[in-house]
Structures are given as structure tokens and as C-alpha cells.
Write a protein that holds these residues in place. Sequence first.
Motif, PDB file in Angstrom:
ATOM      1  N   THR A 155       0.874  -1.196  -0.047  1.00  0.00           N
ATOM      2  CA  THR A 155      -0.063   0.132  -0.138  1.00  0.00           C
ATOM      3  C   THR A 155       0.800   1.007   0.110  1.00  0.00           C
ATOM      4  OG1 THR A 155      -2.054  -1.112   0.945  1.00  0.00           O
ATOM      5  CG2 THR A 155      -1.711   1.382   1.331  1.00  0.00           C
ATOM      6  N   VAL A 156       1.804   1.124   0.822  1.00  0.00           N
ATOM      7  CA  VAL A 156       2.876   2.416   0.723  1.00  0.00           C
ATOM      8  C   VAL A 156       3.236   2.586  -0.714  1.00  0.00           C
ATOM      9  CG1 VAL A 156       5.165   3.278   1.544  1.00  0.00           C
ATOM     10  CG2 VAL A 156       3.578   2.221   3.034  1.00  0.00           C
ATOM     11  N   LYS A 157       3.787   1.383  -1.304  1.00  0.00           N
ATOM     12  CA  LYS A 157       4.374   1.595  -2.840  1.00  0.00           C
ATOM     13  C   LYS A 157       3.112   2.185  -3.714  1.00  0.00           C
ATOM     14  CE  LYS A 157       6.288  -0.981  -6.288  1.00  0.00           C
ATOM     15  NZ  LYS A 157       6.862  -2.479  -6.970  1.00  0.00           N
ATOM     16  N   LEU A 158       1.929   1.975  -3.403  1.00  0.00           N
ATOM     17  CA  LEU A 158       0.678   2.438  -4.196  1.00  0.00           C
ATOM     18  C   LEU A 158       0.631   4.102  -3.927  1.00  0.00           C
ATOM     19  CD1 LEU A 158      -2.899   1.086  -4.682  1.00  0.00           C
ATOM     20  CD2 LEU A 158      -2.370   3.321  -4.362  1.00  0.00           C
ATOM     21  N   LEU A 159       0.696   4.419  -2.632  1.00  0.00           N
ATOM     22  CA  LEU A 159       0.722   5.792  -2.341  1.00  0.00           C
ATOM     23  C   LEU A 159       1.848   6.740  -2.916  1.00  0.00           C
ATOM     24  CD1 LEU A 159      -0.815   5.280   1.319  1.00  0.00           C
ATOM     25  CD2 LEU A 159      -2.246   5.627  -0.673  1.00  0.00           C
ATOM     26  N   ARG A 160       2.707   5.952  -2.915  1.00  0.00           N
ATOM     27  CA  ARG A 160       3.930   6.717  -3.503  1.00  0.00           C
ATOM     28  C   ARG A 160       3.695   6.920  -5.046  1.00  0.00           C
ATOM     29  NH1 ARG A 160       8.323   4.498   0.883  1.00  0.00           N
ATOM     30  NH2 ARG A 160       7.967   6.272   2.334  1.00  0.00           N
ATOM     31  N   ALA A 161       2.999   5.995  -5.523  1.00  0.00           N
ATOM     32  CA  ALA A 161       2.905   6.111  -7.058  1.00  0.00           C
ATOM     33  C   ALA A 161       1.881   6.953  -7.321  1.00  0.00           C
ATOM     34  CB  ALA A 161       2.553   4.599  -7.537  1.00  0.00           C
ATOM     35  N   VAL A 162       1.265   7.479  -6.433  1.00  0.00           N
ATOM     36  CA  VAL A 162       0.113   8.553  -6.714  1.00  0.00           C
ATOM     37  C   VAL A 162       0.327   9.733  -5.694  1.00  0.00           C
ATOM     38  CG1 VAL A 162      -1.685   6.940  -7.756  1.00  0.00           C
ATOM     39  CG2 VAL A 162      -1.614   7.496  -5.151  1.00  0.00           C
ATOM     40  N   GLU A 163       1.803  10.024  -5.535  1.00  0.00           N
ATOM     41  CA  GLU A 163       1.893  10.992  -4.513  1.00  0.00           C
ATOM     42  C   GLU A 163       1.416  12.246  -4.770  1.00  0.00           C
ATOM     43  OE1 GLU A 163       2.695  11.242  -1.364  1.00  0.00           O
ATOM     44  OE2 GLU A 163       4.421  10.084  -1.282  1.00  0.00           O
ATOM     45  N   THR A 164       0.903  13.104  -3.875  1.00  0.00           N
ATOM     46  CA  THR A 164       0.685  14.510  -4.052  1.00  0.00           C
ATOM     47  C   THR A 164       0.898  15.033  -2.972  1.00  0.00           C
ATOM     48  OG1 THR A 164      -1.462  14.407  -2.986  1.00  0.00           O
ATOM     49  CG2 THR A 164      -1.432  13.756  -5.099  1.00  0.00           C
ATOM     50  N   PRO A 165       1.331  16.527  -2.896  1.00  0.00           N
ATOM     51  CA  PRO A 165       1.577  17.213  -1.573  1.00  0.00           C
ATOM     52  C   PRO A 165       0.801  17.020  -0.358  1.00  0.00           C
ATOM     53  CG  PRO A 165       1.775  18.712  -3.468  1.00  0.00           C
ATOM     54  CD  PRO A 165       1.267  17.356  -3.914  1.00  0.00           C
ATOM     55  N   GLY A 166      -0.519  16.991  -0.712  1.00  0.00           N
ATOM     56  CA  GLY A 166      -1.274  16.507   0.487  1.00  0.00           C
ATOM     57  C   GLY A 166      -1.437  15.355   0.959  1.00  0.00           C
ATOM     58  N   LEU A 167      -0.869  14.008   0.129  1.00  0.00           N
ATOM     59  CA  LEU A 167      -0.759  12.922   0.381  1.00  0.00           C
ATOM     60  C   LEU A 167       0.207  12.411   1.209  1.00  0.00           C
ATOM     61  CD1 LEU A 167      -2.999  10.410   0.062  1.00  0.00           C
ATOM     62  CD2 LEU A 167      -1.477   9.852  -1.888  1.00  0.00           C
ATOM     63  N   LYS A 169       2.187  13.113   3.846  1.00  0.00           N
ATOM     64  CA  LYS A 169       1.987  12.920   5.512  1.00  0.00           C
ATOM     65  C   LYS A 169       1.346  11.615   5.655  1.00  0.00           C
ATOM     66  CE  LYS A 169      -1.824  15.975   6.492  1.00  0.00           C
ATOM     67  NZ  LYS A 169      -2.188  17.229   7.083  1.00  0.00           N
ATOM     68  N   TYR A 170       0.295  11.348   4.880  1.00  0.00           N
ATOM     69  CA  TYR A 170      -0.578  10.035   5.255  1.00  0.00           C
ATOM     70  C   TYR A 170       0.371   8.829   4.683  1.00  0.00           C
ATOM     71  CZ  TYR A 170      -4.212  13.553   5.849  1.00  0.00           C
ATOM     72  OH  TYR A 170      -4.747  14.634   6.171  1.00  0.00           O
ATOM     73  N   THR A 171       0.876   9.061   3.554  1.00  0.00           N
ATOM     74  CA  THR A 171       1.973   7.828   3.169  1.00  0.00           C
ATOM     75  C   THR A 171       2.831   7.524   4.314  1.00  0.00           C
ATOM     76  OG1 THR A 171       1.425   8.625   0.947  1.00  0.00           O
ATOM     77  CG2 THR A 171       3.391   7.173   1.345  1.00  0.00           C
ATOM     78  N   GLU A 172       3.709   8.652   4.602  1.00  0.00           N
ATOM     79  CA  GLU A 172       4.495   8.337   5.696  1.00  0.00           C
ATOM     80  C   GLU A 172       4.063   7.894   7.053  1.00  0.00           C
ATOM     81  OE1 GLU A 172       7.772   8.315   4.739  1.00  0.00           O
ATOM     82  OE2 GLU A 172       6.864   9.022   2.760  1.00  0.00           O
ATOM     83  N   LEU A 173       2.991   8.338   7.300  1.00  0.00           N
ATOM     84  CA  LEU A 173       2.286   7.633   8.544  1.00  0.00           C
ATOM     85  C   LEU A 173       2.401   6.150   8.286  1.00  0.00           C
ATOM     86  CD1 LEU A 173       0.761   7.641  11.327  1.00  0.00           C
ATOM     87  CD2 LEU A 173      -1.723   8.131   9.812  1.00  0.00           C
ATOM     88  N   LEU A 174       1.867   5.712   7.289  1.00  0.00           N
ATOM     89  CA  LEU A 174       1.674   4.071   7.195  1.00  0.00           C
ATOM     90  C   LEU A 174       3.314   3.522   6.961  1.00  0.00           C
ATOM     91  CD1 LEU A 174       0.177   1.547   7.038  1.00  0.00           C
ATOM     92  CD2 LEU A 174      -0.251   1.825   4.649  1.00  0.00           C
ATOM     93  N   ALA A 175       4.045   4.133   6.187  1.00  0.00           N
ATOM     94  CA  ALA A 175       5.395   3.786   5.998  1.00  0.00           C
ATOM     95  C   ALA A 175       6.176   3.676   7.538  1.00  0.00           C
ATOM     96  CB  ALA A 175       6.084   4.758   5.072  1.00  0.00           C
ATOM     97  N   GLY A 176       5.886   4.628   8.212  1.00  0.00           N
ATOM     98  CA  GLY A 176       6.442   4.349   9.515  1.00  0.00           C
ATOM     99  C   GLY A 176       6.072   3.563  10.403  1.00  0.00           C
ATOM    100  N   GLN A 177       4.877   2.824  10.181  1.00  0.00           N
ATOM    101  CA  GLN A 177       4.404   1.727  10.931  1.00  0.00           C
ATOM    102  C   GLN A 177       3.632   0.695  10.106  1.00  0.00           C
ATOM    103  OE1 GLN A 177       1.753   3.060  14.258  1.00  0.00           O
ATOM    104  NE2 GLN A 177       2.207   0.756  15.321  1.00  0.00           N
ATOM    105  N   PRO A 178       4.418   0.004   9.299  1.00  0.00           N
ATOM    106  CA  PRO A 178       3.731  -0.608   8.158  1.00  0.00           C
ATOM    107  C   PRO A 178       3.285  -2.107   8.852  1.00  0.00           C
ATOM    108  CG  PRO A 178       6.106  -0.894   7.920  1.00  0.00           C
ATOM    109  CD  PRO A 178       5.812  -0.122   9.081  1.00  0.00           C
ATOM    110  N   ASP A 179       2.061  -1.959   9.632  1.00  0.00           N
ATOM    111  CA  ASP A 179       1.734  -3.123  10.300  1.00  0.00           C
ATOM    112  C   ASP A 179       0.088  -2.794  10.501  1.00  0.00           C
ATOM    113  OD1 ASP A 179       1.497  -1.396  12.472  1.00  0.00           O
ATOM    114  OD2 ASP A 179       3.221  -2.266  13.483  1.00  0.00           O
TER     115      ASP A 179
END
Length: 431
Positions: A155-167, A169-179
Motif C-alpha cells: 500500500t505504501v508503494k501504491l500511495l507513493r505511485a500517486v504521490e501528491t503534496p497533500g498525500l 504525510k499520510y503515506t509516511e504515517l503508514l510507512a513509519g508503521q507498516p503493520d
Amino acid sequence: MELLRNAVRPYAWGSRTTIPELLGRPVPAPHPEAELWMGAHPGDPSRVVGADGVERSLLDLVTADPVGQLGDRCARRWGDRLPFLLKILAAEEPLSMQAHPSAEQAAEGYAREEAAGIPRDAPNRNYPDPTAKPELVCALTEFHALAGFRDPDRTVKLLRAVETPGLTKYTELLAGQPDPDGMRALFTTWITLPQPALDELLPEVLEACVRHVKDRGEFDLECRTVLELGETHPRDAGVLAALLLNRLTLHAGEAIYLPAGNLHLYLHGTAVEILANSDNILRCGLTPKHVDVPELLRVVNFACGDMPVLRGHAEGRMAVYRTDAPEFELSRAEWAAGERDELTLSCAGPQILLCTAGELLVCAEDGRELVLRRGESMWLAAADPAVRVCPAGGEPACLFRATPGVSERASERFNAAARRTPLTSVSEEGV
């Protein structure tokens, strides 16, 4: 051994062609037809057609003679209720995103809402009955769904594939705790976003999905699904939640089992669905119906990973879709053109047989015979003798068989209060 006359549910997301064509009626129908119900749900019970042509409610038959209709074992466990409901599901448009409670959650929620005096048919009622609602859906055509939370790293990979400025911080929230805890945190953040924040973020994400599709990116199908949902629900947090779920394409004969807490959304296609005889739905979004976020968060299971696709365990000609649901078990048998071998089915408990292709000859040990045509179903009470089933013609044929579950691992779903409680409400999506 009697034919059933079944109710058609006309929900707006249904098809105007699938169920009419299956039943041999004019196509297209005047209105969408979403579900064909086979069972004894009080909202729309099937009618049993006797040899004399007289039709009787299956619900009334079961209530009047639970042991004769359900068998001693089933009646002891479920009282005077047929524990499952069988359906044909014809989705032309996406349903709502939803999850269902466990037996314990349903019993507690039902008692709480009864004590609060909330009418069982109230729009804000979460638990119209005190029972669990596991379900299994088996594709008849290519069937599309979202179900269960995807592996967080994926999912982190997907979110980074559609990265936007607003997205970001949410991508990094999951990347920091991928569980699962990280998934819960992200999901909870998104579905509780204030509407102004959602109105700012969602268009960004949709634009990024458009670019990803144009570039034929790795997550093309996931992005197309989000765009479809965003078009019909442009200000709904459920569109963001769709980014977190497994995107599935089932082929004919493939199935997914949705236990308590599984967040899911049926997108498009035709399937046979079997589920516990309950109305309990906790919606996440993509619907004008009531969404209770705190209660949803109590119910949803945030376990992550691939969603298992079931193809049936071979038992002779039958393919059995094994689950831990005590309420139901679904089996399927297919015959190729020209095959005529017989299948013997005992009647230790209640059964519904459904023909989805060709014609089937059903012969009982007492000499009775019945031809089951495409789209037709029949009721076998526990007191009926065993039957033999084989194709009635030379064309391919397909049989689905619904029975109570046999899992020893599953816990008791009903208590005495549940057995006495009538089911009265019918949701937007059906049961």
C-alpha cells in the motif's frame, strides 16, 4: 423436494438484464434487479410450491415444524431459523463499503440499542438483530471486489505511485508503521477527516490517479477503481479508504469468504452469495445510509495481507468452499456437455439446490422426480429422503448446494435471546 418461488430485490445498484435473463423473463427489466433471495428471511421469504401447485411461505413451514424442516441438530442450534440465506447477486454498480460484526459484537450491540429504545427499523440502527453475518461470494461471471486490507508495504508503494503534496504525510504515517496498527491509524485518520480537509485532499488524489492511468502505471486497476468511486461519490472518505483494500478479480467458480470485521465492497459482476440470516451492517461510506464511525472502528479487523481466493475442495464431483462459518456451507458441481453421471445428496439437514446452467434431473429415493431448470431452485427438508442429481439434457450444467455449516472450530452464534428475536429490517444492500 419442492420448487421455490423466490423474491427479487430491486436495489438501485442492480442489473436490468442479469436476473431477468436467468429467470427467462423479458430483458431489460423496467427497473434494476440486484438480488434473488432463496431462503426464509422474514423480509422476503421464498415460497415453496407443492405438488398441488399451492404455494406456502418457507418461513412459515420452518416456524411450524423446525425439526422436520431443519433436522434435530440444526433445530437445536438455531431454533426455528434457517441459519443461511442464498442469493444471486447482480451488481451493475458498486455497493457500499461495509463490514459485519462477530456474534459477540452483534449480541452486545443489539442489547445496547434495545436498551436505548432505538426502533429496529430506524435509519440509525446498527444492530437490528443479535447475530453474526459472515458471507461468501462465488463468481458466476468475472466478479470485481475490494476486500481486506492490502499488505502495508504494498500500500505504501501504491500511495507513493500517486504521490501528491497533500498525500505525503499520510503515506509516511503508514510507512513509519507498516503493520495493522499503522493501517488502523491511517484508516481512522482518513474516515474522520473534516469535510473541508477531505474536499482539499480528494481532488488531488483523483488527479494523481488519472495521471497514473494515463502512464499505464503498476497500479492501473486500483486507480481506475478509485476514479470510478470518486465519480459517483466525489466528497466521500470511502474513496480514500478504497486505496487501502485488496483489489480482486474473481473468475467463474472462484470465491472469497468474508468473516466478521472484513471491510469489503462489491464492485461489479454476477455471483452466488451465501450468508448468515442477519441484517447487521456497519457501513464505511459510499452510501447515503447511516455511517457510525466509532461503531465501525470497533468492528473492523485491520489484519493485512492478500485476500485468500477459494476454488473449492474437491469431494468427488462436488467442490466444497470450506469456511469456519457454522451458519452455512456452499458447494458446486459442474457437468460438461454430454456427461450424465449422478450425484447423490443426503438430507441430514436443510438444503437449497440452485441450477445456474443447463437442466438438472433430481430423483428422490421415494420415486419422486423434478426437473430443475436454469435459474430455478428447490427446497430439501431434513425429513426428505436422499436425492440423486444428474443433467437432464446434453448441455453443460451447474448445481450449487447450500447447507448449514459443519465446522467444529466455529463458536456458537446464537443464544436463547437470539433464537426468539424476529428479523424485521432489510438494508439498502439487502441482507
